[in-house]
Design a protein around this motif. Structure first.
Motif, mmCIF file in Angstrom:
data_model
loop_
_atom_site.group_PDB
_atom_site.id
_atom_site.type_symbol
_atom_site.label_atom_id
_atom_site.label_comp_id
_atom_site.label_asym_id
_atom_site.label_seq_id
_atom_site.Cartn_x
_atom_site.Cartn_y
_atom_site.Cartn_z
ATOM 1 N N ALA A 67 0.964 -1.253 0.339
ATOM 2 C CA ALA A 67 0.058 0.029 -0.013
ATOM 3 C C ALA A 67 0.902 1.352 -0.030
ATOM 4 O O ALA A 67 0.610 2.373 -0.571
ATOM 5 C CB ALA A 67 -0.956 -0.097 1.083
ATOM 6 N N GLY A 68 1.941 1.271 0.767
ATOM 7 C CA GLY A 68 2.722 2.421 0.937
ATOM 8 C C GLY A 68 3.517 2.565 -0.508
ATOM 9 O O GLY A 68 3.688 3.930 -0.860
ATOM 10 N N SER A 69 3.822 1.763 -1.149
ATOM 11 C CA SER A 69 4.419 1.843 -2.434
ATOM 12 C C SER A 69 3.752 2.396 -3.398
ATOM 13 O O SER A 69 4.129 3.187 -4.266
ATOM 14 C CB SER A 69 5.119 0.501 -2.803
ATOM 15 O OG SER A 69 4.024 -0.431 -3.353
ATOM 16 N N ILE A 70 2.404 1.917 -3.468
ATOM 17 C CA ILE A 70 1.432 2.554 -4.459
ATOM 18 C C ILE A 70 1.294 3.877 -4.138
ATOM 19 O O ILE A 70 1.063 4.681 -5.014
ATOM 20 C CB ILE A 70 0.096 1.920 -4.319
ATOM 21 C CG1 ILE A 70 0.186 0.163 -4.922
ATOM 22 C CG2 ILE A 70 -1.059 2.292 -5.252
ATOM 23 C CD1 ILE A 70 0.705 0.221 -6.264
ATOM 24 N N GLY A 71 0.982 4.581 -2.765
ATOM 25 C CA GLY A 71 0.969 5.632 -2.651
ATOM 26 C C GLY A 71 1.971 6.718 -3.123
ATOM 27 O O GLY A 71 1.813 7.824 -3.633
ATOM 28 N N GLY B 15 3.229 6.610 9.551
ATOM 29 C CA GLY B 15 3.478 7.737 8.787
ATOM 30 C C GLY B 15 5.180 8.187 8.844
ATOM 31 O O GLY B 15 5.731 8.570 7.977
ATOM 32 N N PHE B 16 5.679 8.156 9.974
ATOM 33 C CA PHE B 16 6.891 8.684 10.404
ATOM 34 C C PHE B 16 8.024 7.912 9.466
ATOM 35 O O PHE B 16 8.848 8.196 8.887
ATOM 36 C CB PHE B 16 7.111 8.890 11.740
ATOM 37 C CG PHE B 16 8.484 9.745 11.885
ATOM 38 C CD1 PHE B 16 8.591 10.948 12.048
ATOM 39 C CD2 PHE B 16 9.605 9.005 11.969
ATOM 40 C CE1 PHE B 16 9.707 11.734 12.552
ATOM 41 C CE2 PHE B 16 10.848 9.581 12.278
ATOM 42 C CZ PHE B 16 10.839 10.862 12.536
ATOM 43 N N LEU B 17 7.725 6.643 9.692
ATOM 44 C CA LEU B 17 8.926 5.630 9.027
ATOM 45 C C LEU B 17 8.576 5.555 7.441
ATOM 46 O O LEU B 17 9.514 5.756 6.709
ATOM 47 C CB LEU B 17 8.550 4.449 9.546
ATOM 48 C CG LEU B 17 9.135 4.083 10.830
ATOM 49 C CD1 LEU B 17 8.894 2.768 11.603
ATOM 50 C CD2 LEU B 17 10.610 4.411 11.086
ATOM 51 N N GLY C 275 10.306 3.618 0.134
ATOM 52 C CA GLY C 275 8.872 3.651 0.797
ATOM 53 C C GLY C 275 8.203 2.420 1.369
ATOM 54 O O GLY C 275 7.682 2.492 2.338
ATOM 55 N N ALA C 276 8.312 1.486 0.463
ATOM 56 C CA ALA C 276 7.679 0.134 0.999
ATOM 57 C C ALA C 276 8.260 -0.238 2.269
ATOM 58 O O ALA C 276 7.510 -0.942 3.193
ATOM 59 C CB ALA C 276 7.665 -0.739 -0.239
ATOM 60 N N VAL C 277 9.629 -0.248 2.311
ATOM 61 C CA VAL C 277 9.988 -0.840 3.599
ATOM 62 C C VAL C 277 9.619 0.391 4.675
ATOM 63 O O VAL C 277 9.369 -0.470 5.802
ATOM 64 C CB VAL C 277 11.720 -0.596 3.505
ATOM 65 C CG1 VAL C 277 12.170 -0.878 4.637
ATOM 66 C CG2 VAL C 277 12.249 -1.437 2.309
ATOM 67 N N GLY C 278 9.652 1.495 4.519
ATOM 68 C CA GLY C 278 9.301 2.415 5.807
ATOM 69 C C GLY C 278 7.914 2.230 6.156
ATOM 70 O O GLY C 278 7.460 1.858 7.274
ATOM 71 N N TRP C 279 6.870 2.132 5.216
ATOM 72 C CA TRP C 279 5.585 1.709 5.484
ATOM 73 C C TRP C 279 5.338 0.338 6.066
ATOM 74 O O TRP C 279 4.380 0.106 6.840
ATOM 75 C CB TRP C 279 4.583 1.876 4.080
ATOM 76 C CG TRP C 279 4.364 3.654 4.110
ATOM 77 C CD1 TRP C 279 4.912 4.183 2.984
ATOM 78 C CD2 TRP C 279 3.406 4.302 4.782
ATOM 79 N NE1 TRP C 279 4.447 5.369 2.889
ATOM 80 C CE2 TRP C 279 3.623 5.647 4.160
ATOM 81 C CE3 TRP C 279 2.354 4.269 5.624
ATOM 82 C CZ2 TRP C 279 2.791 6.677 4.610
ATOM 83 C CZ3 TRP C 279 1.515 5.189 5.927
ATOM 84 C CH2 TRP C 279 1.874 6.685 5.430
ATOM 85 N N GLY C 280 5.922 -0.457 5.261
ATOM 86 C CA GLY C 280 5.821 -1.930 5.819
ATOM 87 C C GLY C 280 6.435 -2.568 7.165
ATOM 88 O O GLY C 280 5.552 -3.295 7.971
ATOM 89 N N MET C 281 7.444 -1.857 7.612
ATOM 90 C CA MET C 281 8.088 -2.461 8.863
ATOM 91 C C MET C 281 6.893 -2.209 10.052
ATOM 92 O O MET C 281 7.104 -2.935 10.981
ATOM 93 C CB MET C 281 9.421 -1.600 9.033
ATOM 94 C CG MET C 281 9.293 -0.345 9.243
ATOM 95 S SD MET C 281 10.886 0.405 10.079
ATOM 96 C CE MET C 281 12.019 0.152 8.275
#
Length: 433
Positions: A38-42, A108-110, A66-72
């Motif tokens: 979801a983060g990567s799509i955004g 959001g922060f990560l 971004g995927a790593v940040g939203w995913g962790m």
């Protein structure tokens, strides 16, 4: 004076709608891999709406970071916290909504921080990823050990307390940004934190009051859309209100590894968890489907066909990126294929060609179509970098926004506790029944 502000607002709306819809789809899959997708799509929507050629040519590494940040942060358990917001008790409701603000804020922060660090990578300054990740791991271990095992500060008993590890990682990232003067990344991380945190709390408020009012829709999906859209608001406004350095083209190796993460590893984790044989047979049995084994086999066939077709298209598009500068059209097509791939997987898990019934969840399809029309129909000649907000103004904005968000959440807690009766799924952290 800045010129042509209207397209900037259109760009922000595109990111809000995309991240909201992808987060709602993510709810079917959950955990780290769902949040990463979801983060990567955004972020891909963010790049498309920016219309910056240097970002578009590096779409794979930016989306992967971004995927790593939203995913962790997907490791955090928040089911019990959502129940506090349904308690009808002011203390527990306030605790629940504020805890969801913290959890959503960590997403959001990560997510915003990793994205900002990638976008702030120029010829003169780049983040040192190995030291940063090492410090984040160390911060996560220290915070988790101290808050949970020493102070016994439990947010979600008896469930996992890995929110503390994510909090430590976020502190380490924030300290790294400040020490190394990644101001843009810091501002983006903070605004995305406020947006996603408020979105999660507000979504829980809507869920609890909506259920209490007897409105029969999927309120969990509404809550997911809320965190995604408000997180997208913070992310987009943060990015489009700063001046960014020219980003050099990433190496071919980073492109390939990013493609592997986005188009193979994350989908593989999603499929192996969402389409586990036991889950499929339980869905079928609960719905009274005859010949469960044959039905489950049919589900695998559907999933395989959809995934095979999507992968062919995505790898053709990714391959073009390695040999030529990525165009806005190419990134748009990749985003579109990926969105409808996951939407198709969601439909299959819902029992497509078996016991599937149309629900409000499919509004995500209309949402994505609206986004596609906005992106395709308008040549977004936006120049968000011509409308920068000065550091002093941004600091004031962060302080005021943070204060307003906390006050609004407390007001929502008072309203919710006044109108909600004890309902199924409610939970009590204090006192209790």
């Amino acid at each position: 004076m800045p010129q042509n502000k209207k397209p900037k607002y259109v760009a922000i709306l595109i990111v809000m709608m995309t991240l909201g819809a992808s987060w709602a789809i993510r709810g079917r899959f959950g955990h780290e891999y769902g949040a990463a997708w979801a983060g990567s799509i955004g972020i891909l929507a963010l790049l498309l709406a920016s219309n910056r050629k240097d970002w578009l040519q590096n779409w794979l590494p930016i989306a992967a970071a971004g995927a790593v940040g939203w995913g962790m942060t997907g490791m955090i358990s928040y089911g019990a916290v959502v129940g506090y917001g349904k308690s009808g008790d002011l203390l527990n409701t306030s605790y629940g909504l504020l805890s969801l603000f913290v959890i959503g804020g960590l997403f959001g922060f990560l997510g915003g921080g990793f994205t900002g660090l990638m976008l702030e990578s120029g010829n003169k300054k780049k983040p040192e990823w190995a030291p940063l990740l090492t410090q984040m791991v160390a911060g996560g271990i220290v915070f988790w050990g101290f808050l949970i095992y020493q102070l016994e500060w439990f947010m979600t008993p008896p469930r996992s307390e890995l929110w503390a590890a994510c909090l430590g990682a976020a502190f380490a990232m924030g300290w790294y940004m400040l020490r190394h003067r990644f101001k843009n990344a810091w501002y983006v991380a903070m605004l995305t934190m406020l947006g996603a945190g408020f979105g999660f709390a507000f979504g829980n408020f809507m869920q609890a009051t909506g259920i209490n009012a007897g409105i029969a829709i999927n309120w969990w999906n509404v809550m997911e859309y809320s965190i995604g859209s408000f997180g997208g608001l913070g992310l987009a406004y943060g990015v489009y209100s700063r001046s960014w350095p020219e980003m050099p083209r990433c190496s071919a190796a980073s492109m390939k590894w990013s493609a592997l993460l986005l188009f193979v590893l994350i989908p593989l984790w999603t499929i192996t968890n969402a389409f586990e044989w036991g889950k499929i047979t339980r869905w079928a049995e609960r719905s009274g489907v005859d010949m469960v084994d044959q039905y489950a086999t049919g589900v695998y066939v559907q999933m395989g066909i959809v995934s095979f077709l999507a992968l062919i298209g995505l790898f053709v598009l990714a391959r073009k990126t390695f040999h030529q500068r990525a165009t806005r059209r190419l990134v748009f097509m990749a985003t579109l294929v990926t969105c409808f791939w996951y939407q198709a997987l969601k439909l299959i898990t819902s029992g497509l060609f078996g016991y599937y019934t149309v629900s409000m969840e499919e509004l995500t399809v209309l949402n994505l179509l609206a986004v596609a029309i906005l992106i395709y129909a308008q040549n977004l000649e936006i120049s968000p970098f011509e409308w920068p907000v000065a550091d002093g103004e941004f600091n004031t904005l962060l302080r005021r926004t943070g204060l307003v968000v906390i006050v609004v959440i407390l007001i929502l807690s008072v309203i919710a506790s006044g109108v909600i009766d004890d309902m199924p799924g409610s939970n009590y952290r204090f006192g209790g029944e």
